[in-house]
Design a protein around this motif. Structure first.
Motif, PDB file in Angstrom:
ATOM      1  N   GLU A 128       1.448  36.988 -12.845  1.00 31.55           N
ATOM      2  CA  GLU A 128       0.053  37.333 -12.589  1.00 31.55           C
ATOM      3  C   GLU A 128      -0.057  38.020 -11.234  1.00 31.55           C
ATOM      4  O   GLU A 128       0.429  37.466 -10.229  1.00 31.55           O
ATOM      5  N   ASN A 129      -0.676  39.170 -11.200  1.00 34.66           N
ATOM      6  CA  ASN A 129      -0.864  39.927  -9.950  1.00 34.66           C
ATOM      7  C   ASN A 129       0.424  40.044  -9.130  1.00 34.66           C
ATOM      8  O   ASN A 129       0.441  39.779  -7.927  1.00 34.66           O
ATOM      9  N   GLY A 130       1.479  40.341  -9.812  1.00 35.48           N
ATOM     10  CA  GLY A 130       2.737  40.578  -9.113  1.00 35.48           C
ATOM     11  C   GLY A 130       3.502  39.323  -8.730  1.00 35.48           C
ATOM     12  O   GLY A 130       4.611  39.391  -8.226  1.00 35.48           O
ATOM     13  N   SER A 131       2.921  38.168  -8.910  1.00 32.46           N
ATOM     14  CA  SER A 131       3.705  36.958  -8.611  1.00 32.46           C
ATOM     15  C   SER A 131       3.823  36.116  -9.883  1.00 32.46           C
ATOM     16  O   SER A 131       3.088  36.318 -10.841  1.00 32.46           O
ATOM     17  N   SER A 132       4.762  35.198  -9.862  1.00 31.76           N
ATOM     18  CA  SER A 132       4.943  34.377 -11.060  1.00 31.76           C
ATOM     19  C   SER A 132       4.896  32.893 -10.696  1.00 31.76           C
ATOM     20  O   SER A 132       5.244  32.503  -9.580  1.00 31.76           O
ATOM     21  N   TYR A 133       4.415  32.132 -11.655  1.00 34.25           N
ATOM     22  CA  TYR A 133       4.405  30.680 -11.450  1.00 34.25           C
ATOM     23  C   TYR A 133       4.635  29.994 -12.794  1.00 34.25           C
ATOM     24  O   TYR A 133       4.528  30.625 -13.856  1.00 34.25           O
ATOM     25  N   ALA A 134       5.012  28.717 -12.730  1.00 35.52           N
ATOM     26  CA  ALA A 134       5.278  27.979 -13.973  1.00 35.52           C
ATOM     27  C   ALA A 134       4.062  27.130 -14.322  1.00 35.52           C
ATOM     28  O   ALA A 134       3.447  26.525 -13.453  1.00 35.52           O
ATOM     29  N   ARG A 135       3.697  27.147 -15.602  1.00 37.40           N
ATOM     30  CA  ARG A 135       2.635  26.226 -16.031  1.00 37.40           C
ATOM     31  C   ARG A 135       3.059  25.530 -17.316  1.00 37.40           C
ATOM     32  O   ARG A 135       3.929  26.020 -18.044  1.00 37.40           O
ATOM     33  N   GLU A 136       2.432  24.348 -17.537  1.00 33.82           N
ATOM     34  CA  GLU A 136       2.793  23.553 -18.704  1.00 33.82           C
ATOM     35  C   GLU A 136       2.542  24.375 -19.959  1.00 33.82           C
ATOM     36  O   GLU A 136       1.474  24.985 -20.095  1.00 33.82           O
ATOM     37  N   CYS A 137       3.518  24.415 -20.843  1.00 34.25           N
ATOM     38  CA  CYS A 137       3.387  25.236 -22.048  1.00 34.25           C
ATOM     39  C   CYS A 137       2.391  24.607 -23.019  1.00 34.25           C
ATOM     40  O   CYS A 137       2.331  23.379 -23.170  1.00 34.25           O
ATOM     41  N   SER A 138       1.628  25.486 -23.683  1.00 29.09           N
ATOM     42  CA  SER A 138       0.590  24.983 -24.584  1.00 29.09           C
ATOM     43  C   SER A 138       1.155  24.393 -25.881  1.00 29.09           C
ATOM     44  O   SER A 138       0.428  23.822 -26.670  1.00 29.09           O
ATOM     45  N   CYS A 139       2.486  24.496 -26.081  1.00 35.13           N
ATOM     46  CA  CYS A 139       3.058  23.942 -27.322  1.00 35.13           C
ATOM     47  C   CYS A 139       3.001  22.411 -27.310  1.00 35.13           C
ATOM     48  O   CYS A 139       3.171  21.768 -28.344  1.00 35.13           O
ATOM     49  N   GLY A 140       2.792  21.803 -26.135  1.00 31.76           N
ATOM     50  CA  GLY A 140       2.587  20.349 -26.072  1.00 31.76           C
ATOM     51  C   GLY A 140       3.874  19.541 -25.988  1.00 31.76           C
ATOM     52  O   GLY A 140       3.839  18.314 -26.050  1.00 31.76           O
ATOM     53  N   ILE A 141       5.010  20.225 -25.798  1.00 34.15           N
ATOM     54  CA  ILE A 141       6.283  19.486 -25.777  1.00 34.15           C
ATOM     55  C   ILE A 141       6.322  18.457 -24.632  1.00 34.15           C
ATOM     56  O   ILE A 141       6.815  17.355 -24.785  1.00 34.15           O
ATOM     57  N   ARG A 142       5.745  18.847 -23.484  1.00 35.87           N
ATOM     58  CA  ARG A 142       5.753  17.934 -22.327  1.00 35.87           C
ATOM     59  C   ARG A 142       4.970  16.666 -22.641  1.00 35.87           C
ATOM     60  O   ARG A 142       5.411  15.568 -22.368  1.00 35.87           O
ATOM     61  N   LYS A 143       3.786  16.880 -23.246  1.00 39.22           N
ATOM     62  CA  LYS A 143       2.937  15.723 -23.565  1.00 39.22           C
ATOM     63  C   LYS A 143       3.647  14.796 -24.544  1.00 39.22           C
ATOM     64  O   LYS A 143       3.590  13.581 -24.428  1.00 39.22           O
ATOM     65  N   ARG A 144       4.354  15.431 -25.531  1.00 38.67           N
ATOM     66  CA  ARG A 144       5.069  14.606 -26.515  1.00 38.67           C
ATOM     67  C   ARG A 144       6.218  13.856 -25.848  1.00 38.67           C
ATOM     68  O   ARG A 144       6.489  12.707 -26.159  1.00 38.67           O
ATOM     69  N   GLU A 145       6.883  14.514 -24.892  1.00 41.53           N
ATOM     70  CA  GLU A 145       7.986  13.843 -24.194  1.00 41.53           C
ATOM     71  C   GLU A 145       7.472  12.669 -23.364  1.00 41.53           C
ATOM     72  O   GLU A 145       8.059  11.595 -23.367  1.00 41.53           O
ATOM     73  N   VAL A 146       6.357  12.898 -22.676  1.00 42.75           N
ATOM     74  CA  VAL A 146       5.787  11.844 -21.840  1.00 42.75           C
ATOM     75  C   VAL A 146       5.367  10.667 -22.730  1.00 42.75           C
ATOM     76  O   VAL A 146       5.657   9.501 -22.428  1.00 42.75           O
ATOM     77  N   LEU A 147       4.724  10.994 -23.861  1.00 40.83           N
ATOM     78  CA  LEU A 147       4.296   9.939 -24.786  1.00 40.83           C
ATOM     79  C   LEU A 147       5.515   9.177 -25.311  1.00 40.83           C
ATOM     80  O   LEU A 147       5.512   7.947 -25.363  1.00 40.83           O
ATOM     81  N   GLY A 148       6.564   9.916 -25.664  1.00 43.17           N
ATOM     82  CA  GLY A 148       7.793   9.291 -26.176  1.00 43.17           C
ATOM     83  C   GLY A 148       8.375   8.324 -25.148  1.00 43.17           C
ATOM     84  O   GLY A 148       8.785   7.215 -25.477  1.00 43.17           O
ATOM     85  N   ARG A 149       8.384   8.744 -23.886  1.00 37.00           N
ATOM     86  CA  ARG A 149       8.916   7.879 -22.824  1.00 37.00           C
ATOM     87  C   ARG A 149       8.052   6.637 -22.662  1.00 37.00           C
ATOM     88  O   ARG A 149       8.550   5.531 -22.493  1.00 37.00           O
ATOM     89  N   LYS A 150       6.740   6.843 -22.762  1.00 38.39           N
ATOM     90  CA  LYS A 150       5.820   5.698 -22.604  1.00 38.39           C
ATOM     91  C   LYS A 150       6.021   4.692 -23.735  1.00 38.39           C
ATOM     92  O   LYS A 150       5.996   3.487 -23.511  1.00 38.39           O
ATOM     93  N   LEU A 151       6.208   5.219 -24.951  1.00 40.35           N
ATOM     94  CA  LEU A 151       6.378   4.313 -26.100  1.00 40.35           C
ATOM     95  C   LEU A 151       7.690   3.539 -25.976  1.00 40.35           C
ATOM     96  O   LEU A 151       7.753   2.358 -26.282  1.00 40.35           O
ATOM     97  N   LYS A 152       8.729   4.220 -25.498  1.00 42.40           N
ATOM     98  CA  LYS A 152      10.026   3.561 -25.337  1.00 42.40           C
ATOM     99  C   LYS A 152       9.910   2.451 -24.287  1.00 42.40           C
ATOM    100  O   LYS A 152      10.386   1.340 -24.477  1.00 42.40           O
ATOM    101  N   PHE A 153       9.254   2.788 -23.193  1.00 45.01           N
ATOM    102  CA  PHE A 153       9.075   1.829 -22.106  1.00 45.01           C
ATOM    103  C   PHE A 153       8.244   0.625 -22.576  1.00 45.01           C
ATOM    104  O   PHE A 153       8.549  -0.523 -22.263  1.00 45.01           O
ATOM    105  N   ALA A 154       7.206   0.905 -23.384  1.00 48.21           N
ATOM    106  CA  ALA A 154       6.287  -0.168 -23.808  1.00 48.21           C
ATOM    107  C   ALA A 154       7.013  -1.221 -24.635  1.00 48.21           C
ATOM    108  O   ALA A 154       6.744  -2.414 -24.504  1.00 48.21           O
ATOM    109  N   ASN A 155       7.947  -0.769 -25.499  1.00 45.80           N
ATOM    110  CA  ASN A 155       8.745  -1.715 -26.271  1.00 45.80           C
ATOM    111  C   ASN A 155       7.903  -2.653 -27.144  1.00 45.80           C
ATOM    112  O   ASN A 155       8.171  -3.855 -27.226  1.00 45.80           O
ATOM    113  N   ILE A 156       6.908  -2.078 -27.785  1.00 45.36           N
ATOM    114  CA  ILE A 156       6.065  -2.872 -28.691  1.00 45.36           C
ATOM    115  C   ILE A 156       6.906  -3.229 -29.919  1.00 45.36           C
ATOM    116  O   ILE A 156       7.624  -2.378 -30.439  1.00 45.36           O
TER     117      ILE A 156
END
Ligand SMILES: Nc1ncnc2c1ncn2[C@@H]1O[C@H](COP(=O)(O)OP(=O)(O)OP(=O)(O)O)[C@@H](O)[C@H]1O
Ligand SMILES: [Mg+2]
Ligand SMILES: [Zn+2]
Length: 253
Positions: A23-51
């Motif tokens: 953007e405007n000659g510079s670049s930055y990283a943002r969370e991808c809209s595919c949701g992989i990060r959210k799914r990974e975070v949820l997966g980690r939370k579920l593993k940790f919860a150990n229900i």
């Protein structure tokens, strides 16, 4: 979902969860809209919860109030559900105050663990919180095991984890035979959570006043939990009855 030529599912982030935006000659990283990060975070939370497996899928929406047959039970569960809805709606302020729940009934099989797991799932899936679910026997056994093993967590790390968990569910509290070391460890966990104002949810067959622990433990729990009495009616017995009827039908056919 089709895989890309690189073997990744997401062409935008190559499954890293981050996409580079120019953007405007510079670049930055943002969370991808595919949701992989959210799914990974949820997966980690579920593993940790150990229900436990039997309660992984339970939700507040499928907690049935019509399974209770007695009128007094229906009134009790109605009030409990109202209180739990109120507590969940106000979870931000409950978190600030460190106010948890204490679900109890002397009757076994009345739905306490199922409700605690439903609340845990609600907190994980819909409120994005971290929950740790364990029976008190599991906690004490893990502590005991840490004394002997060379690998794995040390007792110190275990106690630290249990003390710091954002939400801790202690299932079946109060059934252990009281020994000094047990009281000392439980006091450590409960006092740390008391000092840090972190939420603990208990299920028990005893009211808080009926617990045989040292008063240093019980009065901290009393100050920081809303006690919710559960019906004195066993849904577990009804499930067993229904199973037995099915068996009898098969045998009679
Ligand atoms: N309201 C409900 N709706 C649907 N199923 C239920 C309900 N209450 C309990 N059950 C089912 O009944 C069984 C016993 O429930 P649960 O294990 O939650 O009882 P409990 O009160 O924790 O018992 P205990 O005192 O022995 O720990 C479980 O299979 C649970 O899924
Ligand atoms: Mg239970
Ligand atoms: Zn992506």
């Amino acid at each position: 979902m089709r895989l890309t030529s690189t073997g990744c599912k997401c062409p935008k982030c190559q499954d890293s969860g981050w996409e580079i935006v120019e953007e405007n000659g510079s670049s930055y990283a943002r969370e991808c809209s595919c949701g992989i990060r959210k799914r990974e975070v949820l997966g980690r939370k579920l593993k940790f919860a150990n229900i436990p497996d039997a309660f992984k899928e339970v939700r507040l929406e499928n907690f049935r109030r019509d399974v209770y047959r007695r009128e007094d039970s229906k009134v009790i569960i109605e009030k409990d559900c109202k209180a739990i809805d109120w507590w969940l709606d106000d979870i931000a302020s409950m978190k600030e105050q460190g106010m948890g729940l204490y679900l109890y009934s002397s009757t076994k099989g009345s739905g306490k663990t199922r409700m605690a797991a439903s609340i845990a799932n609600e907190l994980i899936y819909n409120k994005g919180m971290s929950v740790k679910f364990a029976t008190s026997v599991q906690i004490l056994n893990e502590i005991k095991a840490s004394w002997k093993q060379e690998e794995g967590m040390t007792e110190h790390q275990l106690l630290d984890d249990l003390s710091r968990a954002e939400i801790l569910v202690i299932d079946d509290f109060g059934i252990e035979r009281i020994k000094d070391w047990i009281e000392e460890k439980l006091y450590h966990i409960i006092n740390s959570r008391y000092i840090n104002r972190t939420i603990t949810i208990f299920t028990s067959n005893l009211p808080i006043d009926g617990l045989e622990y040292d008063v240093r433990i019980t009065n901290r729990i009393k100050e920081r939990s809303f006690p919710l009495v559960f019906p004195n009616e066993s849904v577990r017995d009804y499930i067993a009855e229904a199973n037995f009827s099915r068996l009898k039908e098969v045998m009679a056919s």
